[in-house]
Motif scaffolding. Structure first.
Motif, PDB file in Angstrom:
ATOM      1  N   ALA A   1      -5.220 -63.527  25.966  1.00 37.53           N
ATOM      2  CA  ALA A   1      -5.622 -62.738  27.550  1.00 37.53           C
ATOM      3  C   ALA A   1      -6.445 -63.500  28.239  1.00 37.53           C
ATOM      4  O   ALA A   1      -6.253 -63.176  29.537  1.00 37.53           O
ATOM      5  CB  ALA A   1      -6.421 -61.335  26.942  1.00 37.53           C
ATOM      6  N   GLY A   2      -7.451 -63.980  27.857  1.00 39.10           N
ATOM      7  CA  GLY A   2      -8.392 -64.944  28.734  1.00 39.10           C
ATOM      8  C   GLY A   2      -7.345 -66.070  29.464  1.00 39.10           C
ATOM      9  O   GLY A   2      -7.970 -66.082  30.706  1.00 39.10           O
ATOM     10  N   MET A   3      -6.554 -66.443  29.024  1.00 42.03           N
ATOM     11  CA  MET A   3      -5.463 -67.405  29.362  1.00 42.03           C
ATOM     12  C   MET A   3      -4.800 -66.727  30.770  1.00 42.03           C
ATOM     13  O   MET A   3      -4.856 -67.313  31.676  1.00 42.03           O
ATOM     14  CB  MET A   3      -4.593 -68.065  28.530  1.00 42.03           C
ATOM     15  CG  MET A   3      -3.634 -68.992  29.031  1.00 42.03           C
ATOM     16  SD  MET A   3      -2.278 -69.515  28.224  1.00 42.03           S
ATOM     17  CE  MET A   3      -1.125 -67.998  28.850  1.00 42.03           C
ATOM     18  N   LEU A   4      -4.209 -65.633  30.412  1.00 35.36           N
ATOM     19  CA  LEU A   4      -3.617 -64.842  31.576  1.00 35.36           C
ATOM     20  C   LEU A   4      -4.668 -64.499  32.724  1.00 35.36           C
ATOM     21  O   LEU A   4      -4.242 -64.629  33.734  1.00 35.36           O
ATOM     22  CB  LEU A   4      -2.798 -63.592  31.079  1.00 35.36           C
ATOM     23  CG  LEU A   4      -1.675 -64.165  30.197  1.00 35.36           C
ATOM     24  CD1 LEU A   4      -0.877 -62.926  29.587  1.00 35.36           C
ATOM     25  CD2 LEU A   4      -0.447 -64.972  31.037  1.00 35.36           C
ATOM     26  N   TRP A   5      -5.780 -64.122  32.437  1.00 33.30           N
ATOM     27  CA  TRP A   5      -6.840 -63.659  33.241  1.00 33.30           C
ATOM     28  C   TRP A   5      -7.158 -64.905  34.195  1.00 33.30           C
ATOM     29  O   TRP A   5      -7.426 -64.630  35.468  1.00 33.30           O
ATOM     30  CB  TRP A   5      -7.943 -62.917  32.523  1.00 33.30           C
ATOM     31  CG  TRP A   5      -7.631 -61.731  31.701  1.00 33.30           C
ATOM     32  CD1 TRP A   5      -6.557 -60.870  32.062  1.00 33.30           C
ATOM     33  CD2 TRP A   5      -8.359 -60.946  30.946  1.00 33.30           C
ATOM     34  NE1 TRP A   5      -6.724 -59.826  31.238  1.00 33.30           N
ATOM     35  CE2 TRP A   5      -7.886 -59.801  30.653  1.00 33.30           C
ATOM     36  CE3 TRP A   5      -9.977 -61.273  30.307  1.00 33.30           C
ATOM     37  CZ2 TRP A   5      -8.485 -58.997  29.670  1.00 33.30           C
ATOM     38  CZ3 TRP A   5     -10.363 -60.360  29.496  1.00 33.30           C
ATOM     39  CH2 TRP A   5      -9.685 -59.249  29.115  1.00 33.30           C
ATOM     40  N   SER A   6      -7.022 -66.053  33.664  1.00 33.70           N
ATOM     41  CA  SER A   6      -7.772 -67.254  34.255  1.00 33.70           C
ATOM     42  C   SER A   6      -6.537 -67.523  35.333  1.00 33.70           C
ATOM     43  O   SER A   6      -7.016 -68.300  36.465  1.00 33.70           O
ATOM     44  CB  SER A   6      -7.894 -68.347  33.415  1.00 33.70           C
ATOM     45  OG  SER A   6      -6.673 -68.978  32.829  1.00 33.70           O
ATOM     46  N   LEU A   7      -5.186 -67.059  35.130  1.00 34.63           N
ATOM     47  CA  LEU A   7      -4.251 -67.210  36.200  1.00 34.63           C
ATOM     48  C   LEU A   7      -4.756 -66.378  37.571  1.00 34.63           C
ATOM     49  O   LEU A   7      -4.219 -66.640  38.455  1.00 34.63           O
ATOM     50  CB  LEU A   7      -2.806 -67.110  35.617  1.00 34.63           C
ATOM     51  CG  LEU A   7      -2.420 -67.657  34.752  1.00 34.63           C
ATOM     52  CD1 LEU A   7      -1.082 -67.250  33.948  1.00 34.63           C
ATOM     53  CD2 LEU A   7      -2.515 -69.078  34.980  1.00 34.63           C
ATOM     54  N   ASN A   8      -5.234 -65.253  37.225  1.00 30.64           N
ATOM     55  CA  ASN A   8      -5.876 -64.535  38.379  1.00 30.64           C
ATOM     56  C   ASN A   8      -6.839 -64.850  38.931  1.00 30.64           C
ATOM     57  O   ASN A   8      -7.159 -64.938  40.180  1.00 30.64           O
ATOM     58  CB  ASN A   8      -5.980 -63.045  37.907  1.00 30.64           C
ATOM     59  CG  ASN A   8      -4.847 -62.195  38.144  1.00 30.64           C
ATOM     60  OD1 ASN A   8      -3.550 -62.782  38.200  1.00 30.64           O
ATOM     61  ND2 ASN A   8      -4.762 -60.889  37.906  1.00 30.64           N
ATOM     62  N   ARG A   9      -8.031 -65.449  38.289  1.00 28.19           N
ATOM     63  CA  ARG A   9      -9.264 -65.596  38.718  1.00 28.19           C
ATOM     64  C   ARG A   9      -9.966 -66.793  37.791  1.00 28.19           C
ATOM     65  O   ARG A   9      -9.973 -66.782  36.491  1.00 28.19           O
ATOM     66  CB  ARG A   9     -10.038 -64.687  39.065  1.00 28.19           C
ATOM     67  CG  ARG A   9     -11.409 -64.879  39.522  1.00 28.19           C
ATOM     68  CD  ARG A   9     -11.527 -65.526  40.958  1.00 28.19           C
ATOM     69  NE  ARG A   9     -12.777 -65.567  41.557  1.00 28.19           N
ATOM     70  CZ  ARG A   9     -13.025 -66.270  42.579  1.00 28.19           C
ATOM     71  NH1 ARG A   9     -12.009 -66.747  43.057  1.00 28.19           N
ATOM     72  NH2 ARG A   9     -14.220 -66.572  43.084  1.00 28.19           N
ATOM     73  N   VAL A  10     -10.773 -67.667  38.223  1.00 35.13           N
ATOM     74  CA  VAL A  10     -11.655 -68.423  37.185  1.00 35.13           C
ATOM     75  C   VAL A  10     -12.732 -67.690  36.540  1.00 35.13           C
ATOM     76  O   VAL A  10     -13.415 -67.024  37.283  1.00 35.13           O
ATOM     77  CB  VAL A  10     -12.098 -69.700  38.103  1.00 35.13           C
ATOM     78  CG1 VAL A  10     -12.911 -70.695  37.056  1.00 35.13           C
ATOM     79  CG2 VAL A  10     -11.257 -70.526  38.631  1.00 35.13           C
ATOM     80  N   ALA A  11     -13.035 -68.126  35.227  1.00 33.73           N
ATOM     81  CA  ALA A  11     -13.955 -67.431  34.581  1.00 33.73           C
ATOM     82  C   ALA A  11     -14.267 -68.339  33.337  1.00 33.73           C
ATOM     83  O   ALA A  11     -13.173 -69.232  32.916  1.00 33.73           O
ATOM     84  CB  ALA A  11     -13.640 -66.117  34.032  1.00 33.73           C
ATOM     85  N   GLY A  12     -15.473 -68.319  32.689  1.00 38.10           N
ATOM     86  CA  GLY A  12     -16.043 -69.402  31.656  1.00 38.10           C
ATOM     87  C   GLY A  12     -15.498 -68.895  30.520  1.00 38.10           C
ATOM     88  O   GLY A  12     -15.319 -67.625  30.062  1.00 38.10           O
TER      89      GLY A  12
END
Length: 260
Positions: free
Chosen positions: A77-88
């Protein structure tokens, strides 16, 4: 002419973070695979005599499930979210490492409750709390980020909306876990306590996984050459209906902890 449902792969830091998330998930799967081997060895005649601990089978089973189901899916899920916006992602990597190491530093007393089985040991709980804190931060950044969009609704906008709604579902799940923790009577102990603690939030978290699965299916259909015969607005509405279903869990104050 049918619309194109294809998520662009970002460059720079966002790309590195997406790769990092995927690496974390794969590492969790590899670690869970090692625990699967230990599960077999702990029930193998003669070999089981040299395995430390009085109930290593269930101890390894807890670590295997948490790594292969919970952390793997949340990392994806974090991988797909990172496609929308950068996060740590650093706190989650630390929490994952601590959880994986827990059975080897004395963590025992396994409880096989639903959704998030636990080892009753400070090391395991510490790793779980660090992971949850980092994941909550990830959800917050994802929800507050500005998501790129086109003036005319396109397929990529519908997929981005699906990713965004999955983050809302994840936020609802974290709220469920918190509400359960605050609402469970302190007279409830043992496996029953953790059953109540993770029951409501575990249910809601499935909406996060389902929304992202739908995003992945549509995206994979596109990149494999299949024709997605859906209008972007229709896809957007379907994602909205799925999110609305997850939101209905807020209908009663006691639904988190005592619904079981």
């Amino acid at each position: 002419m049918y619309p194109t449902f294809d998520l662009p792969i970002p460059e720079g830091q966002a790309r590195r973070l997406a790769i990092g998330w995927l690496t974390l998930g794969v590492a969790a799967l590899v670690a869970s695979g090692l625990f699967a081997v230990l599960l077999v060895l702990s029930r193998t005649p003669h070999v089981q005599q040299i395995i430390p601990g009085t109930d290593f089978f269930h101890t390894a089973l807890v670590a295997h499930v948490v790594l292969s189901v919970l952390i793997w899916l949340l990392a994806f899920a974090g991988m797909l979210w990172s496609l929308n916006r950068v996060a740590g992602r650093e706190p989650l990597a630390l929490g994952t490492a601590i959880i994986a190491a827990a059975p080897f530093v004395g963590a025992a007393n396994p409880l096989i409750n639903n959704y998030v089985p636990v080892l009753q040991h400070p090391w395991f709980f510490g790793g779980l709390i660090i992971f949850a804190a980092g994941y909550s931060l990830q959800i917050t950044v994802t929800l507050l980020a500005r998501v790129p969009r086109n003036k005319v609704l396109q397929g990529v906008d519908a997929l981005r909306f699906g990713i965004w709604t999955s983050a809302i579902a994840a936020a609802l799940a974290m709220g469920a876990f918190t509400w359960s923790y605050l609402g469970i009577p302190r007279t409830v102990v043992g496996q029953g306590y953790y059953e109540y603690l993770f029951w409501g939030g575990g249910h809601v978290l499935q909406f996060t996984h389902t929304l992202l699965k739908l995003v992945a299916w549509i995206w994979l259909a596109q990149v494999t050459g299949a024709t997605v015969r859906l209008a972007p607005r229709t896809v957007l509405i379907l994602f909205g209906l799925a999110l609305a279903s997850a939101a209905t869990v807020w209908r009663s104050p006691g639904s988190w902890s005592m619904a079981a």
